[in-house]
Design a protein around this motif. Structure first.
Motif, mmCIF file in Angstrom:
data_model
loop_
_atom_site.group_PDB
_atom_site.id
_atom_site.type_symbol
_atom_site.label_atom_id
_atom_site.label_comp_id
_atom_site.label_asym_id
_atom_site.label_seq_id
_atom_site.Cartn_x
_atom_site.Cartn_y
_atom_site.Cartn_z
ATOM 1 N N HIS A 1 34.007 45.345 55.396
ATOM 2 C CA HIS A 1 33.390 45.084 56.693
ATOM 3 C C HIS A 1 31.871 45.072 56.546
ATOM 4 C CE1 HIS A 1 37.289 46.241 58.569
ATOM 5 N NE2 HIS A 1 37.296 47.127 57.605
ATOM 6 N N TYR A 2 31.240 44.124 57.216
ATOM 7 C CA TYR A 2 29.784 44.083 57.303
ATOM 8 C C TYR A 2 29.442 44.101 58.784
ATOM 9 C CZ TYR A 2 24.943 42.606 56.627
ATOM 10 O OH TYR A 2 23.570 42.545 56.622
ATOM 11 N N GLY A 3 29.014 45.282 59.258
ATOM 12 C CA GLY A 3 28.832 45.440 60.698
ATOM 13 C C GLY A 3 30.182 45.318 61.397
ATOM 14 N N PHE A 4 30.274 44.439 62.389
ATOM 15 C CA PHE A 4 31.534 44.252 63.117
ATOM 16 C C PHE A 4 32.408 43.175 62.482
ATOM 17 C CE2 PHE A 4 28.512 41.292 64.904
ATOM 18 C CZ PHE A 4 29.240 40.115 65.042
ATOM 19 N N LEU A 5 31.927 42.523 61.424
ATOM 20 C CA LEU A 5 32.669 41.438 60.802
ATOM 21 C C LEU A 5 33.598 41.950 59.701
ATOM 22 C CD1 LEU A 5 29.797 38.830 60.283
ATOM 23 C CD2 LEU A 5 31.528 38.805 62.075
ATOM 24 N N ASN A 6 34.809 41.372 59.622
ATOM 25 C CA ASN A 6 35.647 41.552 58.446
ATOM 26 C C ASN A 6 35.111 40.596 57.384
ATOM 27 O OD1 ASN A 6 37.372 43.465 59.566
ATOM 28 N ND2 ASN A 6 38.692 41.893 60.446
ATOM 29 N N ALA A 7 34.232 41.106 56.529
ATOM 30 C CA ALA A 7 33.430 40.232 55.682
ATOM 31 C C ALA A 7 34.219 39.611 54.535
ATOM 32 C CB ALA A 7 32.234 41.003 55.119
ATOM 33 N N SER A 8 35.122 40.383 53.923
ATOM 34 C CA SER A 8 35.799 39.847 52.741
ATOM 35 C C SER A 8 36.995 40.697 52.373
ATOM 36 C CB SER A 8 34.827 39.789 51.547
ATOM 37 O OG SER A 8 34.460 41.095 51.157
ATOM 38 N N PHE A 9 37.783 40.162 51.444
ATOM 39 C CA PHE A 9 38.866 40.901 50.803
ATOM 40 C C PHE A 9 38.604 40.927 49.307
ATOM 41 C CE2 PHE A 9 40.940 39.604 54.738
ATOM 42 C CZ PHE A 9 41.634 40.755 55.090
ATOM 43 N N ALA A 10 39.032 41.991 48.650
ATOM 44 C CA ALA A 10 38.942 42.080 47.197
ATOM 45 C C ALA A 10 40.240 42.678 46.679
ATOM 46 C CB ALA A 10 37.762 42.942 46.769
ATOM 47 N N THR A 11 40.715 42.191 45.532
ATOM 48 C CA THR A 11 41.953 42.686 44.934
ATOM 49 C C THR A 11 41.734 43.016 43.466
ATOM 50 O OG1 THR A 11 42.692 40.434 44.403
ATOM 51 C CG2 THR A 11 43.436 41.376 46.500
ATOM 52 N N LEU A 12 42.534 43.950 42.962
ATOM 53 C CA LEU A 12 42.591 44.295 41.550
ATOM 54 C C LEU A 12 44.049 44.279 41.116
ATOM 55 C CD1 LEU A 12 40.073 47.291 41.388
ATOM 56 C CD2 LEU A 12 39.796 45.102 40.218
ATOM 57 N N GLN A 13 44.376 43.495 40.094
ATOM 58 C CA GLN A 13 45.747 43.335 39.611
ATOM 59 C C GLN A 13 45.812 43.677 38.126
ATOM 60 O OE1 GLN A 13 48.828 41.986 41.147
ATOM 61 N NE2 GLN A 13 49.658 42.761 39.206
ATOM 62 N N VAL A 14 46.743 44.578 37.751
ATOM 63 C CA VAL A 14 46.927 44.965 36.348
ATOM 64 C C VAL A 14 48.067 44.162 35.742
ATOM 65 C CG1 VAL A 14 47.380 46.848 34.729
ATOM 66 C CG2 VAL A 14 46.134 47.310 36.849
ATOM 67 N N ASN A 15 47.761 43.391 34.684
ATOM 68 C CA ASN A 15 48.754 42.605 33.957
ATOM 69 C C ASN A 15 48.781 43.049 32.490
ATOM 70 O OD1 ASN A 15 49.094 40.778 36.289
ATOM 71 N ND2 ASN A 15 47.063 40.036 35.727
ATOM 72 N N SER A 16 49.711 42.486 31.739
ATOM 73 C CA SER A 16 49.768 42.693 30.294
ATOM 74 C C SER A 16 49.446 41.386 29.588
ATOM 75 C CB SER A 16 51.150 43.192 29.853
ATOM 76 O OG SER A 16 51.339 44.541 30.221
ATOM 77 N N ALA A 17 48.799 41.473 28.418
ATOM 78 C CA ALA A 17 48.454 40.285 27.633
ATOM 79 C C ALA A 17 48.329 40.708 26.173
ATOM 80 C CB ALA A 17 47.152 39.671 28.131
#
Length: 259
Positions: free
Chosen positions: A36-52
């Motif tokens: 949130h930035y002030g009253f705005l839902n400013a962004s989403f962020a995700t973290l995903q764990v995979n194997s490689a």
């Protein structure tokens, strides 16, 4: 809010693991944060764990992605992706990728870590240049540091007012010391209920983005997962707040305080 929406989240998302002999996460873990930035839902962020695999070696491959949504994207569009490949046993990073587009400011950087020679090569693909760095002990990139700390520090070793220091390399600024000061326990009201948290204050550089060195506050769950629950930051203009908005594939039970 310019440039570092996702970066602020990731830098502040460091935590400690209560028992270093027990891993705090597993392949399949997924975390989502609403910012949130002030009253705005400013962004989403995700973290995903995979194997490689890298050079026939099994590794964790974590992908972090963040973007502005809704009205916020009309004013300042962000589309960032961070990736880290790190060792499943000792957490050493092997490769770090940073591709960002923040209001037209772009970067496309890849760092390859060679621990046998204690060297790292940074490939700035946008500007077509390469830089070399000499590695230091316990070096981490921006993403691997989060997971390394979850597994390698014990809660009983934390002292209120004292800071954890970690060496980090993720950009052409070079290796620097990241510091995280412990402030004690606090219970937060969340969408999931009351959660007991460890509170930290990452020490950041004051100036154009942050108001002062101690402008960031972070809360992580005081359970075996050690996941970020809330982040607050006073910026040079305004403030941002990030809350855990979704999760899946946690290795341990997410502890909620029952009234």
């Amino acid at each position: 809010m310019k440039r570092l929406i996702l970066l602020a989240l990731i830098i502040s998302s460091f935590s400690v693991q209560a028992q270093s002999s027990q891993s705090a996460f597993k392949t399949g873990e997924w975390l989502k944060f609403r910012m949130h930035y002030g009253f705005l839902n400013a962004s989403f962020a995700t973290l995903q764990v995979n194997s490689a695999t890298i050079n026939n070696k099994p590794v964790y491959h974590v992908v972090g992605h963040g973007e502005t949504t809704g009205v916020a994207s009309w004013f300042f569009k962000v589309d960032d992706t961070y990736e880290s490949y790190f060792d499943k046993v000792d957490g050493k990073p092997y490769r770090f990728v940073r591709k960002i587009d923040e209001g037209g400011y772009t970067k496309d950087v890849e760092i390859n870590f060679d621990h046998d020679t204690s060297k790292a090569e940074l490939n700035d693909k946008k500007n077509k240049k390469k830089l070399n760095f000499t590695l230091e002990d316990n070096i981490q990139d921006l993403i691997s540091a989060f997971y390394y700390l979850r597994n390698n520090y014990e809660t009983e070793d934390l002292e209120i007012g004292k800071a954890i220091t970690l060496k980090m390399l993720y950009d052409d600024d070079g290796i620097f010391n990241f510091k995280l000061k412990y402030l004690g326990l606090e219970v937060l009201n969340t969408k999931y209920g009351k959660v007991e948290c460890l509170k930290f204050r990452p020490l950041v550089q004051s100036g154009r983005v942050f108001k002062e060195q101690e402008s960031l506050s972070l809360w992580v769950s005081n359970d075996d997962n050690r996941i970020p629950i809330r982040i607050k930051a006073d910026l040079a203009v305004g403030a941002i707040k990030a809350d855990l908005d979704g999760y899946n594939g946690l290795k341990h039970q997410f502890k909620i305080i029952m009234d």
